[in-house]
Design a protein around this motif. Structure first.
Motif, PDB file in Angstrom:
ATOM      1  N   SER A  34       0.823  -1.214   0.000  1.00  0.00           N
ATOM      2  CA  SER A  34       0.000   0.000   0.000  1.00  0.00           C
ATOM      3  C   SER A  34       0.854   1.260   0.000  1.00  0.00           C
ATOM      4  N   ALA A  35       1.928   1.248   0.773  1.00  0.00           N
ATOM      5  CA  ALA A  35       2.803   2.416   0.851  1.00  0.00           C
ATOM      6  C   ALA A  35       3.503   2.682  -0.486  1.00  0.00           C
ATOM      7  N   ALA A  36       3.750   1.630  -1.259  1.00  0.00           N
ATOM      8  CA  ALA A  36       4.430   1.786  -2.547  1.00  0.00           C
ATOM      9  C   ALA A  36       3.486   2.247  -3.655  1.00  0.00           C
ATOM     10  N   SER A  37       2.195   2.206  -3.399  1.00  0.00           N
ATOM     11  CA  SER A  37       1.214   2.570  -4.417  1.00  0.00           C
ATOM     12  C   SER A  37       1.054   4.090  -4.499  1.00  0.00           C
ATOM     13  N   ARG A  38       0.826   4.577  -5.701  1.00  0.00           N
ATOM     14  CA  ARG A  38       0.602   6.017  -5.886  1.00  0.00           C
ATOM     15  C   ARG A  38      -0.842   6.406  -5.595  1.00  0.00           C
ATOM     16  N   THR A  39      -1.725   5.424  -5.599  1.00  0.00           N
ATOM     17  CA  THR A  39      -3.143   5.671  -5.345  1.00  0.00           C
ATOM     18  C   THR A  39      -3.631   4.691  -4.286  1.00  0.00           C
ATOM     19  N   PRO A  40      -4.695   5.025  -3.576  1.00  0.00           N
ATOM     20  CA  PRO A  40      -5.229   4.079  -2.593  1.00  0.00           C
ATOM     21  C   PRO A  40      -5.647   2.772  -3.275  1.00  0.00           C
ATOM     22  N   LEU A  41      -5.301   1.657  -2.671  1.00  0.00           N
ATOM     23  CA  LEU A  41      -5.566   0.360  -3.280  1.00  0.00           C
ATOM     24  C   LEU A  41      -6.938  -0.209  -2.937  1.00  0.00           C
ATOM     25  N   GLY A  42      -7.508   0.222  -1.843  1.00  0.00           N
ATOM     26  CA  GLY A  42      -8.782  -0.346  -1.427  1.00  0.00           C
ATOM     27  C   GLY A  42      -8.588  -1.652  -0.665  1.00  0.00           C
ATOM     28  N   ARG A  43      -9.618  -2.442  -0.658  1.00  0.00           N
ATOM     29  CA  ARG A  43      -9.618  -3.689   0.114  1.00  0.00           C
ATOM     30  C   ARG A  43      -8.604  -4.675  -0.467  1.00  0.00           C
TER      31      ARG A  43
ATOM     32  N   ASP B 196       5.603 -13.030  -3.585  1.00  0.00           N
ATOM     33  CA  ASP B 196       6.920 -12.524  -3.942  1.00  0.00           C
ATOM     34  C   ASP B 196       6.717 -11.023  -3.815  1.00  0.00           C
ATOM     35  N   LEU B 197       7.081 -10.474  -2.702  1.00  0.00           N
ATOM     36  CA  LEU B 197       6.697  -9.107  -2.350  1.00  0.00           C
ATOM     37  C   LEU B 197       7.172  -8.072  -3.369  1.00  0.00           C
ATOM     38  N   THR B 198       8.380  -8.216  -3.874  1.00  0.00           N
ATOM     39  CA  THR B 198       8.877  -7.264  -4.871  1.00  0.00           C
ATOM     40  C   THR B 198       8.001  -7.275  -6.108  1.00  0.00           C
ATOM     41  N   SER B 199       7.684  -8.470  -6.594  1.00  0.00           N
ATOM     42  CA  SER B 199       6.825  -8.579  -7.798  1.00  0.00           C
ATOM     43  C   SER B 199       5.411  -8.100  -7.509  1.00  0.00           C
ATOM     44  N   LEU B 200       4.900  -8.391  -6.326  1.00  0.00           N
ATOM     45  CA  LEU B 200       3.555  -7.946  -5.974  1.00  0.00           C
ATOM     46  C   LEU B 200       3.500  -6.415  -5.926  1.00  0.00           C
ATOM     47  N   ILE B 201       4.514  -5.783  -5.396  1.00  0.00           N
ATOM     48  CA  ILE B 201       4.545  -4.315  -5.357  1.00  0.00           C
ATOM     49  C   ILE B 201       4.574  -3.746  -6.765  1.00  0.00           C
ATOM     50  N   LYS B 202       5.346  -4.366  -7.661  1.00  0.00           N
ATOM     51  CA  LYS B 202       5.411  -3.893  -9.051  1.00  0.00           C
ATOM     52  C   LYS B 202       4.073  -4.049  -9.717  1.00  0.00           C
TER      53      LYS B 202
END
Length: 190
Positions: free
Chosen positions: A131-140, A184-190
């Motif tokens: 969520s912190a890496a996202s530029r917009t709110p992700l929601g649920r 895979d947290l890195t890939s999930l963030i991307k």
């Protein structure tokens, strides 16, 4: 959140994953009372999971499908305790936990702990990072996680756990003990 046990090559720098399987004490099953949320529509393993009744006992419309309870999985450690009677040693393969003794002002008593009670907070922390890496709110979280898993990014965003059982087996794709798999947290963030 389902639990997994992960084995690596033990390298201190960039360890490589050798095996990850469903923890045999993890939860994850078919609900008989909670209707399937929209994000679980189309999951093959749930197509025959018809609800008995609503949680309050009221009937659902005939053929209402129920939810699978594990959405994702994370390392739970292997909470199995091994006692070596020959040397009087107790071993456990889990998270290294430490008790803080405020009266002494120091840490005491290392012990091993594992389970989904630890896998769930791990996912909470990982979702905070996503969520912190996202530029917009992700929601649920579930809406986003199932959408990612169903896209071309799903193959790299999640480790598909296909070994182990709780006794329901881990299988390719979504399954009862590990849901979409571990991240895979890195890939999930991307």
């Amino acid at each position: 959140v389902g639990g997994t046990v992960v084995y690596t090559d033990g390298a201190t720098t960039n360890p490589q994953r050798l095996d990850e399987h469903a923890w045999d004490h993890t939860g994850g099953t078919r609900s008989s009372f909670i209707a399937q949320p929209a994000y679980q529509n189309g999951i093959t393993a749930l197509q025959a999971n018809v609800c008995a009744t609503a949680p309050n006992g009221d009937p659902y419309p005939p053929g209402t499908l129920c939810r699978g309870t594990s959405d994702v999985a994370a390392l739970s450690g292997d909470g199995t305790i091994v006692v070596n009677h020959k040397v009087g040693e107790v071993q456990a393969n889990g998270y290294d936990m430490v008790d803080y003794d405020p009266a002494a002002g120091s840490y005491a008593d290392h012990f091993s702990e594992g389970g989904t009670s630890l896998a769930s907070p791990l996912w909470t922390g990982m979702w905070a990072r996503v969520s912190a890496a996202s530029r917009t709110p992700l929601g649920r979280a579930n809406d986003v996680l199932y959408r990612v898993a169903g896209s071309s990014a799903g193959a790299t965003a999640f480790h598909d756990i296909i070994e182990g059982a709780n006794p329901l087996p881990a299988t390719p794709g979504w399954d009862f003990p590990t849901g979409l798999g571990s991240p895979d947290l890195t890939s999930l963030i991307k």
